[in-house]
Design a protein around this motif. Structure first.
Motif, PDB file in Angstrom:
ATOM      1  N   ASP A 305       0.837  -1.193   0.000  1.00 58.27           N
ATOM      2  CA  ASP A 305       0.000   0.000   0.000  1.00 58.27           C
ATOM      3  C   ASP A 305       0.878   1.252   0.000  1.00 58.27           C
ATOM      4  OD1 ASP A 305       0.920   0.341   2.628  1.00 58.27           O
ATOM      5  OD2 ASP A 305      -0.919  -0.442   3.523  1.00 58.27           O
ATOM      6  N   THR A 306       0.231   2.409  -0.079  1.00 58.99           N
ATOM      7  CA  THR A 306       0.950   3.674  -0.197  1.00 58.99           C
ATOM      8  C   THR A 306       1.871   3.930   0.985  1.00 58.99           C
ATOM      9  OG1 THR A 306      -0.832   4.633  -1.511  1.00 58.99           O
ATOM     10  CG2 THR A 306       0.649   6.171  -0.420  1.00 58.99           C
ATOM     11  N   ASP A 307       1.393   3.650   2.195  1.00 63.23           N
ATOM     12  CA  ASP A 307       2.214   3.913   3.382  1.00 63.23           C
ATOM     13  C   ASP A 307       3.467   3.038   3.401  1.00 63.23           C
ATOM     14  OD1 ASP A 307       0.474   5.847   4.282  1.00 63.23           O
ATOM     15  OD2 ASP A 307      -0.635   4.493   5.607  1.00 63.23           O
ATOM     16  N   THR A 308       3.343   1.794   2.976  1.00 61.52           N
ATOM     17  CA  THR A 308       4.500   0.903   2.934  1.00 61.52           C
ATOM     18  C   THR A 308       5.515   1.391   1.909  1.00 61.52           C
ATOM     19  OG1 THR A 308       3.094  -0.968   3.550  1.00 61.52           O
ATOM     20  CG2 THR A 308       5.248  -1.484   2.607  1.00 61.52           C
ATOM     21  N   VAL A 309       5.022   1.826   0.759  1.00 62.41           N
ATOM     22  CA  VAL A 309       5.914   2.386  -0.261  1.00 62.41           C
ATOM     23  C   VAL A 309       6.633   3.612   0.283  1.00 62.41           C
ATOM     24  CG1 VAL A 309       5.984   3.563  -2.502  1.00 62.41           C
ATOM     25  CG2 VAL A 309       4.614   1.480  -2.223  1.00 62.41           C
ATOM     26  N   ALA A 310       5.896   4.513   0.935  1.00 61.60           N
ATOM     27  CA  ALA A 310       6.493   5.730   1.466  1.00 61.60           C
ATOM     28  C   ALA A 310       7.560   5.421   2.509  1.00 61.60           C
ATOM     29  CB  ALA A 310       5.406   6.619   2.075  1.00 61.60           C
ATOM     30  N   THR A 335      -0.098   3.702  -6.726  1.00 63.30           N
ATOM     31  CA  THR A 335       0.367   3.443  -5.362  1.00 63.30           C
ATOM     32  C   THR A 335       1.824   3.872  -5.205  1.00 63.30           C
ATOM     33  OG1 THR A 335      -1.163   1.598  -5.064  1.00 63.30           O
ATOM     34  CG2 THR A 335       0.778   1.635  -3.643  1.00 63.30           C
ATOM     35  N   VAL A 336       2.643   3.533  -6.196  1.00 65.97           N
ATOM     36  CA  VAL A 336       4.062   3.873  -6.129  1.00 65.97           C
ATOM     37  C   VAL A 336       4.263   5.385  -6.079  1.00 65.97           C
ATOM     38  CG1 VAL A 336       6.217   3.881  -7.443  1.00 65.97           C
ATOM     39  CG2 VAL A 336       4.932   1.764  -7.180  1.00 65.97           C
ATOM     40  N   VAL A 337       3.659   6.129  -7.004  1.00 64.57           N
ATOM     41  CA  VAL A 337       3.931   7.572  -7.043  1.00 64.57           C
ATOM     42  C   VAL A 337       3.323   8.287  -5.842  1.00 64.57           C
ATOM     43  CG1 VAL A 337       4.180   7.557  -9.550  1.00 64.57           C
ATOM     44  CG2 VAL A 337       1.968   8.121  -8.544  1.00 64.57           C
ATOM     45  N   VAL A 340       5.913   7.652  -3.102  1.00 60.87           N
ATOM     46  CA  VAL A 340       7.100   8.475  -3.320  1.00 60.87           C
ATOM     47  C   VAL A 340       6.817   9.931  -2.954  1.00 60.87           C
ATOM     48  CG1 VAL A 340       8.720   9.330  -5.046  1.00 60.87           C
ATOM     49  CG2 VAL A 340       8.042   6.926  -5.069  1.00 60.87           C
ATOM     50  N   ALA A 341       5.612  10.410  -3.284  1.00 60.59           N
ATOM     51  CA  ALA A 341       5.241  11.785  -2.942  1.00 60.59           C
ATOM     52  C   ALA A 341       5.237  11.996  -1.432  1.00 60.59           C
ATOM     53  CB  ALA A 341       3.869  12.111  -3.531  1.00 60.59           C
ATOM     54  N   LEU A 342       4.724  11.017  -0.673  1.00 59.66           N
ATOM     55  CA  LEU A 342       4.739  11.130   0.782  1.00 59.66           C
ATOM     56  C   LEU A 342       6.163  11.185   1.312  1.00 59.66           C
ATOM     57  CD1 LEU A 342       1.882   8.691   1.909  1.00 59.66           C
ATOM     58  CD2 LEU A 342       1.877  11.199   1.988  1.00 59.66           C
ATOM     59  N   ALA A 343       7.040  10.341   0.745  1.00 62.52           N
ATOM     60  CA  ALA A 343       8.442  10.358   1.176  1.00 62.52           C
ATOM     61  C   ALA A 343       9.097  11.694   0.841  1.00 62.52           C
ATOM     62  CB  ALA A 343       9.199   9.209   0.512  1.00 62.52           C
ATOM     63  N   ALA A 344       8.753  12.251  -0.319  1.00 64.50           N
ATOM     64  CA  ALA A 344       9.306  13.554  -0.702  1.00 64.50           C
ATOM     65  C   ALA A 344       8.816  14.661   0.221  1.00 64.50           C
ATOM     66  CB  ALA A 344       8.939  13.868  -2.155  1.00 64.50           C
ATOM     67  N   ASP A 345       7.573  14.579   0.668  1.00 62.42           N
ATOM     68  CA  ASP A 345       7.062  15.562   1.620  1.00 62.42           C
ATOM     69  C   ASP A 345       7.858  15.521   2.923  1.00 62.42           C
ATOM     70  OD1 ASP A 345       5.117  16.370  -0.149  1.00 62.42           O
ATOM     71  OD2 ASP A 345       3.527  15.149   0.736  1.00 62.42           O
ATOM     72  N   GLU A 367      -0.994   9.822 -17.705  1.00 54.57           N
ATOM     73  CA  GLU A 367      -0.376  11.146 -17.745  1.00 54.57           C
ATOM     74  C   GLU A 367       0.085  11.572 -16.359  1.00 54.57           C
ATOM     75  OE1 GLU A 367      -2.662  14.173 -19.602  1.00 54.57           O
ATOM     76  OE2 GLU A 367      -2.925  13.080 -21.482  1.00 54.57           O
ATOM     77  N   ARG A 368      -0.712  11.259 -15.339  1.00 55.42           N
ATOM     78  CA  ARG A 368      -0.359  11.657 -13.979  1.00 55.42           C
ATOM     79  C   ARG A 368       0.873  10.912 -13.472  1.00 55.42           C
ATOM     80  NH1 ARG A 368      -0.894  12.404  -8.564  1.00 55.42           N
ATOM     81  NH2 ARG A 368      -0.838  10.442  -7.425  1.00 55.42           N
ATOM     82  N   THR A 369       0.893   9.599 -13.637  1.00 58.41           N
ATOM     83  CA  THR A 369       2.029   8.841 -13.108  1.00 58.41           C
ATOM     84  C   THR A 369       3.289   9.111 -13.919  1.00 58.41           C
ATOM     85  OG1 THR A 369       1.224   6.891 -14.324  1.00 58.41           O
ATOM     86  CG2 THR A 369       0.666   7.057 -11.988  1.00 58.41           C
ATOM     87  N   LEU A 370       3.140   9.324 -15.213  1.00 53.04           N
ATOM     88  CA  LEU A 370       4.296   9.672 -16.031  1.00 53.04           C
ATOM     89  C   LEU A 370       4.901  10.996 -15.567  1.00 53.04           C
ATOM     90  CD1 LEU A 370       6.099   9.191 -18.506  1.00 53.04           C
ATOM     91  CD2 LEU A 370       4.334  10.275 -19.895  1.00 53.04           C
ATOM     92  N   ALA A 371       4.067  11.974 -15.294  1.00 50.84           N
ATOM     93  CA  ALA A 371       4.564  13.260 -14.803  1.00 50.84           C
ATOM     94  C   ALA A 371       5.272  13.096 -13.464  1.00 50.84           C
ATOM     95  CB  ALA A 371       3.407  14.247 -14.679  1.00 50.84           C
ATOM     96  N   ALA A 372       4.751  12.210 -12.612  1.00 50.28           N
ATOM     97  CA  ALA A 372       5.388  11.981 -11.309  1.00 50.28           C
ATOM     98  C   ALA A 372       6.751  11.316 -11.469  1.00 50.28           C
ATOM     99  CB  ALA A 372       4.473  11.125 -10.440  1.00 50.28           C
ATOM    100  N   PHE A 373       6.887  10.389 -12.420  1.00 47.96           N
ATOM    101  CA  PHE A 373       8.195   9.787 -12.690  1.00 47.96           C
ATOM    102  C   PHE A 373       9.207  10.877 -13.022  1.00 47.96           C
ATOM    103  CE2 PHE A 373       8.362   5.041 -13.568  1.00 47.96           C
ATOM    104  CZ  PHE A 373       7.278   4.739 -12.764  1.00 47.96           C
TER     105      PHE A 373
END
Length: 544
Positions: A305-310, A335-337, A340-345, A367-373
């Motif tokens: 899940d998102t929290d585990t990824v972060a 989920t990945v992006v 990653v966004a949470l970790a970046a915060d 488009e959203r996940t590509l922009a996040a990459f």
């Protein structure tokens, strides 16, 4: 090809060929000192080096390129496919069963029979072997068969009996391929019976085969659900002890603390990355989608899940390790992006970008996940061979997703335009080792709008693989770079683009662009004559 030699060469002059170098687009010669490239230039200038070198290689028109890097490999499994039971070429169910019988007869003393590469979606029967058929073909012995995508498998009764309570594990169904926890448990039981000799022979076979294809580096994507720490340690030790392609290790296990990250580092790997599964695969209906499959009424499996990824990305970033994940479906990539966004915060975007975290496969980008990459400088470790194998209107992707969604997969051109770092690999044995075939698959993607130039694909398969491990000075033939290169019989060199609206290639020297082989589908791919890693020859063709 002829060459004159001296004992224990320290300095080598290669001359009389075509050297693919951005330092000199018309180079025909180069000098190697020890394990480093020292000079690139013209045939005339090479005369000044001829008397001061230990070895002269007369290229006789051969092409010299950087050695390829395969950015996603399972080395032992690749070797087992080379030396054992490979069902990738099976034409139908009967052929697969005949191959199992022949392999069992030829290996009467193996404690477990291992095979890979079956793909029933391509067989006329449209079904996999039943348990009873496997038991008969294996003669009642333990048998494990990994599907071509390695995310599901088949097992004989004798092997299933070795796994306590397998019927209670997620992913077990009596008449279906094993997935999830059941698959991992059965695969682990099968691999436990590999002897050290079998494992080392397989690893040697895989590295030798890679070297014969001009591959100088392998990114080994190991993990607790793929192989084991013993397998990884033995492979890394083998790469240190014996000549052959370099091996950069990754271990796909989630961490949440500095202590856990340090334990991963002690395995001798570059990161807790590679096949850390956020989801599964499309072929096995286990990739995590936002909408149900076209041919099954569910959305696949979500493993993290998102929290585990972060937490994983943050812990790896703070420990100076690369983080990374296997993510194929659009929901998995969301989920990945988000993680990653949470970790970046928490840590700041600059630290995330500097860590060069990586995502394997990244097939269903939006488009959203590509922009996040692009925003987080996530390396996309991609496999163009997937599109060659399963793309197109009649391919597996279209069967699983429908034509509209299938056409969005593996958007290489959009990734490149967005500035997403690309590294090309095979995921061998899922698709075969074969770098020029991968470059061709990227340049002639089954969906035309996703095609990239041969030059762009070549760069992603050479320099891109080195950048993915944090090295910007390698994978290119310029002075100061590691002396990892390959010699090729390649025919006429061209500058080839994916744009059908204009002339697709040019040999005009005024372009100042180094040429590469013509990879138009149907033509012959270049043949490797020699592969050199760190200044040492690791493969010499039969005429060398």
């Amino acid at each position: 090809m002829s060459h004159s030699t001296a004992p224990s060469p320290r300095t080598v002059l290669l001359r009389g060929g075509e050297v693919h170098s951005p330092a000199d687009p018309f180079a025909t010669a180069m000098v190697v000192e020890g394990d480093t490239l020292a000079w690139v230039g013209s045939e005339g200038a090479a005369d000044s080096f001829a008397d001061g070198v230990d070895e002269v290689v007369h290229l006789e028109g051969a092409l010299v390129t950087p050695a390829f890097t395969d950015a996603h490999v399972h080395t032992t499994a690749t070797g087992l496919a080379l030396t054992g039971l490979d069902l990738a070429g099976a034409t139908d169910l009967a052929d697969a069963l005949a191959r199992i019988r022949a392999h069992a007869a030829a290996h009467p003393h193996d404690r477990v029979l291992l095979g890979t590469g079956w793909d029933s979606s391509a067989w006329p029967e449209g079904r996999h072997p039943s348990r009873a058929e496997l038991d008969e073909a294996a003669g009642g012995r333990a048998l494990y068969l990994s599907r071509i995508d390695v995310h599901s498998g088949l097992a004989s009764t004798a092997l299933l009996d070795r796994v306590p309570d397998v019927t209670q594990l997620t992913g077990y169904a009596p008449a279906s391929p094993l997935t999830g926890d059941a698959h991992h448990a059965v695969r682990e039981a099968a691999h436990r019976d590999l002897t050290p000799v079998q494992r080392r022979e397989a690893q040697r076979a895989a590295r030798a085969h890679a070297a014969s294809l001009g591959v100088g580096s392998l990114h080994e994507c190991a993990g607790p659900e793929i192989s084991g720490t013993d397998d990884l340690a033995e492979l890394l030790a083998l790469a240190e002890e014996e000549s052959g392609p370099r091996v950069f290790g990754y271990w796909g296990e989630a961490v949440a603390t500095a202590k856990e990250a340090q334990a991963i580092r002690e395995l001798g790997v570059l990161g807790a990355a590679g096949d850390l599964f956020v989801d599964g695969s499309l072929g096995s209906h286990t990739a995590h989608l936002s909408r149900p499959y076209a041919d099954e009424a569910h959305t696949g499996l979500a493993h993290l899940d998102t929290d585990t990824v972060a937490a994983h990305v943050a812990a790896c970033t703070e420990a100076g390790l690369q983080a990374g994940f296997h993510a194929i479906g659009d929901a998995a990539l969301e989920t990945v992006v988000a993680g990653v966004a949470l970790a970046a915060d928490r840590l700041g975007i600059a630290r995330i970008r500097a860590a060069r975290h990586r995502i394997e496969h990244a097939e269903m980008l939006t488009e959203r996940t590509l922009a996040a990459f692009a925003e987080y400088a996530l390396t996309a470790s991609v496999q163009p061979g997937f599109d060659a194998a399963w793309g197109g209107r009649d391919g597996m992707y279209a069967a699983r997703l429908g034509d509209e969604r299938a056409r969005t997969l593996n958007p290489l051109a959009a990734m490149q335009r967005a500035g997403v770092p690309l590294a090309v690999g095979s995921d061998s044995p899922v698709t075969p080792l074969g770098p020029w075939a991968a470059v061709r698959a990227a340049a002639f993607h089954r969906t035309p709008e996703h095609r990239i130039s041969v030059r762009g694909a070549f760069t992603a398969h050479t320099r891109g693989g080195w950048r993915a491990v944090g090295r910007d000075d390698a994978g290119v033939l310029v002075p100061g770079a590691p002396a990892d290169y390959a010699l090729w019989s390649a025919g006429e060199l061209v500058v080839q683009t994916p744009d059908d609206r204009v002339a697709g290639w040019s040999t005009d020297p005024r372009s100042g662009t180094p040429g590469l082989p013509d990879l138009t589908p149907g033509g012959q791919l270049p043949v490797c004559l020699r592969t050199v890693v760190g200044g040492r020859t690791v493969y010499a063709g039969p005429n060398e």
